[in-house]
Design an enzyme around this catalytic site. Structure first.
Site, PDB file in Angstrom:
ATOM      1  CG  LEU A 152      -7.764 -21.391  21.324  1.00 40.08           C
ATOM      2  CD1 LEU A 152      -7.002 -22.661  21.664  1.00 40.08           C
ATOM      3  CD2 LEU A 152      -8.565 -20.911  22.541  1.00 40.08           C
ATOM      4  NE  ARG A 154     -10.724 -21.334  10.331  1.00 44.02           N
ATOM      5  CZ  ARG A 154     -10.741 -20.215   9.602  1.00 44.02           C
ATOM      6  NH1 ARG A 154     -11.881 -19.583   9.393  1.00 44.02           N
ATOM      7  NH2 ARG A 154      -9.640 -19.743   9.058  1.00 44.02           N
ATOM      8  CB  ILE A 155      -5.940 -25.302  13.255  1.00 47.01           C
ATOM      9  CG1 ILE A 155      -6.417 -25.437  11.802  1.00 47.01           C
ATOM     10  CG2 ILE A 155      -4.886 -26.353  13.572  1.00 47.01           C
ATOM     11  CD1 ILE A 155      -5.364 -25.089  10.764  1.00 47.01           C
ATOM     12  NE  ARG A 175      -4.463 -10.521  15.774  1.00 46.45           N
ATOM     13  CZ  ARG A 175      -4.891 -10.390  14.533  1.00 46.45           C
ATOM     14  NH1 ARG A 175      -4.356  -9.473  13.759  1.00 46.45           N
ATOM     15  NH2 ARG A 175      -5.836 -11.179  14.056  1.00 46.45           N
ATOM     16  CB  ILE A 230       1.208 -27.269  12.606  1.00 50.23           C
ATOM     17  CG1 ILE A 230       0.273 -26.744  13.713  1.00 50.23           C
ATOM     18  CG2 ILE A 230       1.807 -28.597  13.027  1.00 50.23           C
ATOM     19  CD1 ILE A 230      -0.838 -25.897  13.290  1.00 50.23           C
ATOM     20  NE  ARG A 232       1.488 -20.566   5.412  1.00 47.19           N
ATOM     21  CZ  ARG A 232       0.635 -21.598   5.384  1.00 47.19           C
ATOM     22  NH1 ARG A 232       0.856 -22.663   6.151  1.00 47.19           N
ATOM     23  NH2 ARG A 232      -0.392 -21.606   4.567  1.00 47.19           N
ATOM     24  CG  ASP A 256       3.857 -29.738   8.691  1.00 49.27           C
ATOM     25  OD1 ASP A 256       4.445 -30.639   8.045  1.00 49.27           O
ATOM     26  OD2 ASP A 256       2.749 -29.272   8.355  1.00 49.27           O
ATOM     27  CD  GLU A 261       7.300 -24.758   4.219  1.00 48.49           C
ATOM     28  OE1 GLU A 261       6.892 -24.522   5.357  1.00 48.49           O
ATOM     29  OE2 GLU A 261       6.545 -25.037   3.266  1.00 48.49           O
ATOM     30  CG  HIS A 279       3.801 -27.120   4.547  1.00 51.94           C
ATOM     31  ND1 HIS A 279       4.016 -25.796   4.266  1.00 51.94           N
ATOM     32  CD2 HIS A 279       2.511 -27.192   4.973  1.00 51.94           C
ATOM     33  CE1 HIS A 279       2.917 -25.104   4.521  1.00 51.94           C
ATOM     34  NE2 HIS A 279       1.989 -25.928   4.944  1.00 51.94           N
TER      35      HIS A 279
HETATM   36  P1  NAP Z   1      -7.865 -19.025  12.297  1.00 50.57           P
HETATM   37  O1  NAP Z   1      -9.119 -19.740  12.645  1.00 50.57           O
HETATM   38  O2  NAP Z   1      -7.967 -17.692  11.636  1.00 50.57           O
HETATM   39  O3  NAP Z   1      -7.008 -18.889  13.643  1.00 50.57           O
HETATM   40  C1  NAP Z   1      -5.875 -18.100  13.730  1.00 50.57           C
HETATM   41  C2  NAP Z   1      -5.660 -17.730  15.203  1.00 50.57           C
HETATM   42  O4  NAP Z   1      -4.440 -16.994  15.291  1.00 50.57           O
HETATM   43  C3  NAP Z   1      -6.764 -16.849  15.775  1.00 50.57           C
HETATM   44  O5  NAP Z   1      -7.121 -17.371  17.023  1.00 50.57           O
HETATM   45  C4  NAP Z   1      -6.117 -15.486  15.919  1.00 50.57           C
HETATM   46  O6  NAP Z   1      -6.663 -14.808  17.042  1.00 50.57           O
HETATM   47  C5  NAP Z   1      -4.645 -15.840  16.104  1.00 50.57           C
HETATM   48  N1  NAP Z   1      -3.775 -14.774  15.652  1.00 50.57           N
HETATM   49  C6  NAP Z   1      -3.838 -14.077  14.495  1.00 50.57           C
HETATM   50  N2  NAP Z   1      -2.874 -13.169  14.435  1.00 50.57           N
HETATM   51  C7  NAP Z   1      -2.179 -13.276  15.591  1.00 50.57           C
HETATM   52  C8  NAP Z   1      -1.068 -12.588  16.124  1.00 50.57           C
HETATM   53  N3  NAP Z   1      -0.498 -11.570  15.459  1.00 50.57           N
HETATM   54  N4  NAP Z   1      -0.602 -12.970  17.336  1.00 50.57           N
HETATM   55  C9  NAP Z   1      -1.187 -13.978  18.015  1.00 50.57           C
HETATM   56  N5  NAP Z   1      -2.259 -14.674  17.552  1.00 50.57           N
HETATM   57  C10 NAP Z   1      -2.735 -14.314  16.360  1.00 50.57           C
HETATM   58  O7  NAP Z   1      -6.948 -19.894  11.355  1.00 50.57           O
HETATM   59  P2  NAP Z   1      -6.865 -21.497  11.246  1.00 50.57           P
HETATM   60  O8  NAP Z   1      -7.828 -21.978  10.235  1.00 50.57           O
HETATM   61  O9  NAP Z   1      -6.886 -22.091  12.611  1.00 50.57           O
HETATM   62  O10 NAP Z   1      -5.402 -21.644  10.598  1.00 50.57           O
HETATM   63  C11 NAP Z   1      -4.272 -21.113  11.275  1.00 50.57           C
HETATM   64  C12 NAP Z   1      -3.031 -21.193  10.396  1.00 50.57           C
HETATM   65  O11 NAP Z   1      -2.563 -22.531  10.331  1.00 50.57           O
HETATM   66  C13 NAP Z   1      -3.204 -20.794   8.931  1.00 50.57           C
HETATM   67  O12 NAP Z   1      -3.193 -19.387   8.745  1.00 50.57           O
HETATM   68  C14 NAP Z   1      -2.037 -21.473   8.270  1.00 50.57           C
HETATM   69  O13 NAP Z   1      -0.926 -20.604   8.195  1.00 50.57           O
HETATM   70  C15 NAP Z   1      -1.712 -22.632   9.203  1.00 50.57           C
HETATM   71  N6  NAP Z   1      -1.972 -23.923   8.536  1.00 50.57           N
HETATM   72  C16 NAP Z   1      -0.934 -24.781   8.349  1.00 50.57           C
HETATM   73  C17 NAP Z   1      -1.152 -26.004   7.734  1.00 50.57           C
HETATM   74  C18 NAP Z   1      -0.044 -27.002   7.539  1.00 50.57           C
HETATM   75  O14 NAP Z   1      -0.107 -27.788   6.599  1.00 50.57           O
HETATM   76  N7  NAP Z   1       0.967 -27.016   8.374  1.00 50.57           N
HETATM   77  C19 NAP Z   1      -2.423 -26.336   7.268  1.00 50.57           C
HETATM   78  C20 NAP Z   1      -3.462 -25.434   7.481  1.00 50.57           C
HETATM   79  C21 NAP Z   1      -3.215 -24.232   8.116  1.00 50.57           C
HETATM   80  P3  NAP Z   1      -6.712 -13.188  17.079  1.00 50.57           P
HETATM   81  O15 NAP Z   1      -7.293 -12.762  15.766  1.00 50.57           O
HETATM   82  O16 NAP Z   1      -7.588 -12.887  18.260  1.00 50.57           O
HETATM   83  O17 NAP Z   1      -5.326 -12.735  17.284  1.00 50.57           O
END
Ligand code: NAP
Length: 312
Positions: A152, A154-155, A175, A230, A232, A256, A261, A279
Site C-alpha cells: 500500500l 503510492r500506487i 512490512r 501489476i 513485478r 501485467d 518478460e 507490461h
Molecule cells: P512505493 O510507493 O514505494 O510503494 C511500495 C509499497 O510496497 C510500500 O507500501 C511498501 O511498504 C511495500 N513494500 C515494500 N517492500 C515490501 C515487502 N517486502 N513486503 C510487503 N510490502 C512491501 O512504490 P510505488 O510507486 O507504489 O510502486 C510500486 C511498484 O509498482 C514499483 O516498485 C514497480 O515495481 C511497480 N510498477 C509497475 C508498473 C507497471 O507497468 N506494471 C508501473 C509502475 C510501477 P513498506 O515499506 O512498509 O513495506
C-alpha cells in the site's frame, strides 16, 4: 553544450532520445557494438547515467563508471538498478514516482474487472461467432468484494481509492503498518490472502519480495480468489501460479508482469479466467510524456545544482 557527459543505456521513445541529445553531451550506449568494452575504455568520462526501469543499471555497468554521480531512471521500479552498490559509492538515483500512479491504478482496477467478468474471453467469444450458438457462462461479481493489497504505497493507495468507488472493503500488507492510512493492516500475508476475494500486488520487485506470493499464499487465496499483479513478475512464484490456475485451486489471475518478460507461460493462453497484458501499466501517451519530462527535469536539476528532484 553541457560539460557533463551522459551515458544513455537503452532507447526510450525516439522523442525522448532526441530531446536528451539537445544541448547535451550524450553517448547512446546501445549504438556501441560492445557496450561494456566501450565503457571499459571511456567509462571514466561519464558523470550521469540515464536509464529506465527496464534497462536498469547493473553492478557490472557501475564498475565501468568510476566517476558516476547520478542515475536518472524512467519508471518507478528500481529492481534492475544495483541500488546498494550505487548507495555505497554515493551515486544519487532518481525515478519517476507519482506521475504514473493514475494509469497503473486504473490498469489494476481494469484487471480486477476484466479477470472477474472475463471480458477478454467474452470478447473472443463474440468475435469467434460462438454467441450464435449459445450464451457466455456466468462469471464473478466485483462490487462489494474484499480487496487485499500487497504494497500500500503510492500506487497501492490509488488502487484502494478506486476500490472504494466499487464499495470494496480494503485491507493491506506492507512490512509495517502505515500510520497515515485508515485501511486495515494485516501483518500476516496468508491471513490477508484468506480474507481477500482479490489480492492485488503493488509492492516493489527485487530480492526482498522474490516469490513473496508462493504456493501457500495462492492456496490461501483459494478457488474463488483472484490474483492481480501489476508489480513485478519476480514477486510471484510463476510455476506455482500456473499450477494453481491449471488445477483450479486459484479462481483467476490478471497479470501485467511476468518472471521472464516478454515470455509468458503458454499454458495460460487458453484459460478464460486469466488476463494477460504486456507490461503496459504506465503505458499511455499522457503518462509516458510526464515520465519523460520528469527524467529530463531530474537530469537538468542535477546538472544545474547537483540535486535530484525525485531521489529514491
Ligand atoms: P512505493 O510507493 O514505494 O510503494 C511500495 C509499497 O510496497 C510500500 O507500501 C511498501 O511498504 C511495500 N513494500 C515494500 N517492500 C515490501 C515487502 N517486502 N513486503 C510487503 N510490502 C512491501 O512504490 P510505488 O510507486 O507504489 O510502486 C510500486 C511498484 O509498482 C514499483 O516498485 C514497480 O515495481 C511497480 N510498477 C509497475 C508498473 C507497471 O507497468 N506494471 C508501473 C509502475 C510501477 P513498506 O515499506 O512498509 O513495506
Amino acid at each position: 553544450m553541457s560539460a557533463v557527459r551522459i551515458v544513455h543505456v537503452g532507447p526510450l521513445t525516439e522523442r525522448f532520445n532526441q530531446r536528451l541529445l539537445q544541448g547535451r553531451d550524450v553517448v547512446q550506449l546501445w549504438q556501441q557494438a560492445d557496450a561494456l568494452g566501450y565503457l571499459a575504455e571511456h567509462g571514466a568520462q561519464f558523470e550521469v547515467l540515464v536509464t529506465s526501469a527496464r534497462f536498469g543499471c547493473s553492478a557490472a555497468l557501475l564498475e565501468c563508471l568510476p566517476n558516476l554521480r547520478a542515475i536518472c531512471s524512467f519508471g518507478v521500479g528500481y529492481d534492475a538498478i544495483a541500488v546498494e552498490v550505487a548507495r555505497q559509492r554515493g551515486i544519487a538515483i532518481s525515478t519517476t514516482p507519482d506521475v504514473l500512479n493514475d494509469c497503473v491504478a486504473d490498469l489494476a482496477m481494469g484487471l480486477v474487472i476484466d479477470t472477474a467478468r472475463q471480458l477478454p474471453a467474452a470478447d473472443r467469444f463474440v468475435r469467434e461467432g460462438r454467441w450464435l450458438a449459445g450464451h457466455y457462462p456466468l462469471t464473478r461479481k466485483v462490487s462489494g468484494k474484499r480487496l487485499g493489497i500487497v504494497g500500500l504505497g503510492r500506487i497501492g493507495k490509488d488502487i484502494a481509492r478506486r476500490a472504494e468507488g466499487f464499495a470494496m472493503p480494503v485491507r493491506y500488507h506492507n512490512r509495517r503498518a502505515d500510520p497515515s492510512s485508515d485501511y486495515g493492516y494485516e501483518a500476516d500475508l496468508l491471513a490477508l490472502a484468506r480474507w481477500a476475494d482479490f489480492l492485488v500486488l503493488a509492492c516493489p520487485g527485487g530480492a526482498a519480495t522474490h516469490h513473496l506470493i508462493d504456493a501457500a499464499v495462492l492456496e490461501a487465496l483459494g478457488p474463488q480468489g483472484i490474483l492481480i499483479n501489476i508489480s513485478r513478475g519476480s514477486v510471484v512464484d510463476q510455476p506455482a501460479l500456473v499450477a494453481a490456475l491449471l488445477a483450479g485451486t486459484l479462481g483467476g489471475a490478471g497479470l501485467d508482469v511476468f518472471e521472464a518478460e516478454p515470455r509468458v507461460p503458454e499454458a495460460l493462453f487458453s484459460l478464460p479466467n486469466v488476463v494477460l497484458l504486456p507490461h503496459v501499466g504506465s503505458g499511455t501517451e499522457e503518462t509516458r510524456l510526464q515520465m519523460e519530462e520528469l527524467v529530463l527535469a531530474n537530469l537538468q536539476a542535477f546538472i544545474d545544482n547537483g540535486e535530484l528532484l525525485t531521489p529514491l
